[in-house]
Write an enzyme that holds these catalytic residues in place. Structure first.
Site, PDB file in Angstrom:
ATOM      1  N   ASN A 117       0.838  -1.201   0.000  1.00 41.17           N
ATOM      2  CA  ASN A 117       0.000   0.000   0.000  1.00 41.17           C
ATOM      3  C   ASN A 117       0.868   1.244   0.000  1.00 41.17           C
ATOM      4  OD1 ASN A 117      -2.481  -1.394   0.254  1.00 41.17           O
ATOM      5  ND2 ASN A 117      -2.294  -1.441   2.486  1.00 41.17           N
TER       6      ASN A 117
ATOM      7  N   GLY B 139       1.938  -0.914   3.588  1.00 44.93           N
ATOM      8  CA  GLY B 139       1.234  -2.174   3.423  1.00 44.93           C
ATOM      9  C   GLY B 139       1.861  -3.195   4.355  1.00 44.93           C
TER      10      GLY B 139
ATOM     11  N   ALA C 117       4.394  -5.596   2.614  1.00 45.33           N
ATOM     12  CA  ALA C 117       5.633  -4.943   2.208  1.00 45.33           C
ATOM     13  C   ALA C 117       6.447  -4.485   3.407  1.00 45.33           C
ATOM     14  CB  ALA C 117       5.326  -3.757   1.291  1.00 45.33           C
TER      15      ALA C 117
ATOM     16  N   GLU D 226      -4.492  -8.498   4.702  1.00 47.85           N
ATOM     17  CA  GLU D 226      -4.854  -7.375   3.826  1.00 47.85           C
ATOM     18  C   GLU D 226      -5.005  -7.799   2.372  1.00 47.85           C
ATOM     19  OE1 GLU D 226      -3.157  -3.481   6.201  1.00 47.85           O
ATOM     20  OE2 GLU D 226      -1.927  -4.306   4.581  1.00 47.85           O
TER      21      GLU D 226
ATOM     22  N   SER E  27       3.515  -1.349  24.620  1.00 49.02           N
ATOM     23  CA  SER E  27       4.547  -0.994  25.593  1.00 49.02           C
ATOM     24  C   SER E  27       4.691  -2.031  26.705  1.00 49.02           C
ATOM     25  CB  SER E  27       4.235   0.365  26.215  1.00 49.02           C
ATOM     26  OG  SER E  27       2.997   0.318  26.918  1.00 49.02           O
ATOM     27  N   GLN E  28       3.734  -2.977  26.775  1.00 53.68           N
ATOM     28  CA  GLN E  28       3.809  -4.030  27.792  1.00 53.68           C
ATOM     29  C   GLN E  28       4.587  -5.256  27.316  1.00 53.68           C
ATOM     30  OE1 GLN E  28       2.662  -3.365  30.939  1.00 53.68           O
ATOM     31  NE2 GLN E  28       2.432  -1.359  29.947  1.00 53.68           N
TER      32      GLN E  28
ATOM     33  N   ASP F 213       6.005   7.524  16.741  1.00 58.02           N
ATOM     34  CA  ASP F 213       4.991   7.069  15.782  1.00 58.02           C
ATOM     35  C   ASP F 213       4.977   5.541  15.835  1.00 58.02           C
ATOM     36  OD1 ASP F 213       3.368   6.458  13.641  1.00 58.02           O
ATOM     37  OD2 ASP F 213       4.515   7.584  12.157  1.00 58.02           O
TER      38      ASP F 213
ATOM     39  N   ALA G 118       3.663   0.700  11.904  1.00 52.97           N
ATOM     40  CA  ALA G 118       4.554  -0.375  11.445  1.00 52.97           C
ATOM     41  C   ALA G 118       5.350  -1.036  12.563  1.00 52.97           C
ATOM     42  CB  ALA G 118       5.502   0.099  10.344  1.00 52.97           C
ATOM     43  N   ALA G 119       5.078  -0.709  13.814  1.00 55.57           N
ATOM     44  CA  ALA G 119       5.801  -1.375  14.904  1.00 55.57           C
ATOM     45  C   ALA G 119       5.503  -2.871  14.911  1.00 55.57           C
ATOM     46  CB  ALA G 119       5.420  -0.752  16.246  1.00 55.57           C
ATOM     47  N   GLY G 120       4.223  -3.221  14.752  1.00 51.43           N
ATOM     48  CA  GLY G 120       3.860  -4.637  14.713  1.00 51.43           C
ATOM     49  C   GLY G 120       4.484  -5.350  13.529  1.00 51.43           C
ATOM     50  N   ASP G 121       4.509  -4.684  12.369  1.00 51.02           N
ATOM     51  CA  ASP G 121       5.124  -5.278  11.181  1.00 51.02           C
ATOM     52  C   ASP G 121       6.620  -5.480  11.386  1.00 51.02           C
ATOM     53  OD1 ASP G 121       2.651  -5.192   9.903  1.00 51.02           O
ATOM     54  OD2 ASP G 121       3.036  -3.213   9.047  1.00 51.02           O
TER      55      ASP G 121
ATOM     56  N   SER H  89      10.757   3.964   9.159  1.00 47.61           N
ATOM     57  CA  SER H  89      11.048   3.798  10.585  1.00 47.61           C
ATOM     58  C   SER H  89      11.717   2.466  10.909  1.00 47.61           C
ATOM     59  CB  SER H  89       9.744   3.899  11.389  1.00 47.61           C
ATOM     60  OG  SER H  89       8.955   2.731  11.240  1.00 47.61           O
TER      61      SER H  89
END
Length: 305
Positions: A12, A40, A43, A140, A224-225, A247, A250-253, A292
């Site tokens: 995306n 995305g 990606a 997705e 944060s846990q 920000d 995309a932290a999970g990605d 990031s």
């Protein structure tokens, strides 16, 4: 040779606005900035795995527009194999993202070309899957494609990871047996299990239910846990590194890509989780999705404050 990770999923273009807070229904806010950023979930996870040491191939679809060219170019710049990224006669997928001053975000996704990633496309690039050590999927792209890819990964004996994002309902029951690692966040774990997930204790209960439903192992990311790991025999909590968030996009990605890269390289589950957590922690200190995502030297150099 670096371990091979294949990511099957979305590409995306992220249209990102920063605002003091997220808008309420019917409200118009004045934004502070705007940017277009390659993203995305598929990606992003491919870029994360590549920057963090893996040899990566992407399987997905982009549109025949300027966004499609930019999305493919962003992957190629990371040395990601794009032979299985197809161009279709449609607009590329986009994500409309608002980020507030507390680093929380709200996202609306328009699938566009991602909807053209069918099971038949997966079959056309079966040789790419055969060469993988680890296969990653998300939600997705069409459900039929995800289910087909998961089952094909199981048939090939690969390590199969599903990041069920975005999830708003339970997964098809026959998917679970094909999943080695199910990696939801709190809201996704709640949607899949039908249970509230707002504490470490409730996360354990939800993880136990997901394992009972057939998932091999479950990692619930808790922001944060930190993260909770469950394998049906035990639970283990991994506290998150402490950083100042800018920000969370995309932290999970980044966690998923980092975990996959480390696991494919032979690290233990615990070390792979810690590696993914450091990568995710570094990502929230920077703005944007793919911009990031840290590199392997960044993670190796990290020292908790």
């Amino acid at each position: 040779m670096p371990a091979k990770v294949v990511v099957i999923g979305s590409l995306n273009m992220d249209l990102v606005t920063r605002a003091p807070r997220l808008p309420r229904g019917g409200e118009t806010l004045i934004g502070q900035s705007f940017a277009t950023v390659s993203g995305g979930k598929g990606a992003n996870q491919a870029v994360a795995a590549a920057r963090l040491g893996a040899q990566v191939s992407m399987v997905g679809c982009v549109g025949s527009d300027a966004y499609g060219e930019a999305l493919r170019g962003a992957l190629l710049a990371e040395q990601i194999d794009c032979q299985a990224v197809s161009t279709v006669e449609d607009s590329s997928g986009v994500a409309l993202i608002v980020v507030d001053d507390n680093s929380q975000n709200a996202i609306v996704i328009v699938a566009g070309a991602n909807g053209a990633l069918t099971p038949e496309v997966i079959d056309r690039f079966d040789a790419v899957l055969q060469a993988a050590d680890v296969i990653i999927c998300q939600l997705e792209v069409p459900d039929a494609t995800v289910g087909h890819a998961l089952k094909r990964g199981r048939e090939l004996g690969k390590t199969v990871i599903l990041n069920p994002a975005p999830a708003s309902r339970p997964l098809p029951a026959d998917w679970y047996a094909a999943i080695d690692y199910l990696i939801p966040n709190e809201s996704e774990a709640s949607a899949l299990s039908g249970l509230p997930v707002d504490t470490l204790s409730t996360a354990e209960t939800a993880a136990a239910r997901l394992i009972a439903m057939g998932a091999g192992k479950v990692i619930i990311t808790l922001g944060s846990q930190g993260s909770l790991f469950a394998d049906g025999k035990r639970f283990e909590h991994f506290p998150a590194p402490k950083v100042k968030a800018v920000d969370t996009t995309a932290a999970g990605d980044t966690f998923v890509g980092g975990f996959a890269a480390a696991l494919a390289a032979g690290k233990s589950e615990a070390d792979a989780i810690r590696f993914g957590q450091v990568a995710a922690a570094l990502s929230v200190t920077r703005a944007g999705a793919q911009p990031s995502i840290p590199t392997l030297p960044d993670v190796q150099a990290f020292k908790a404050p």
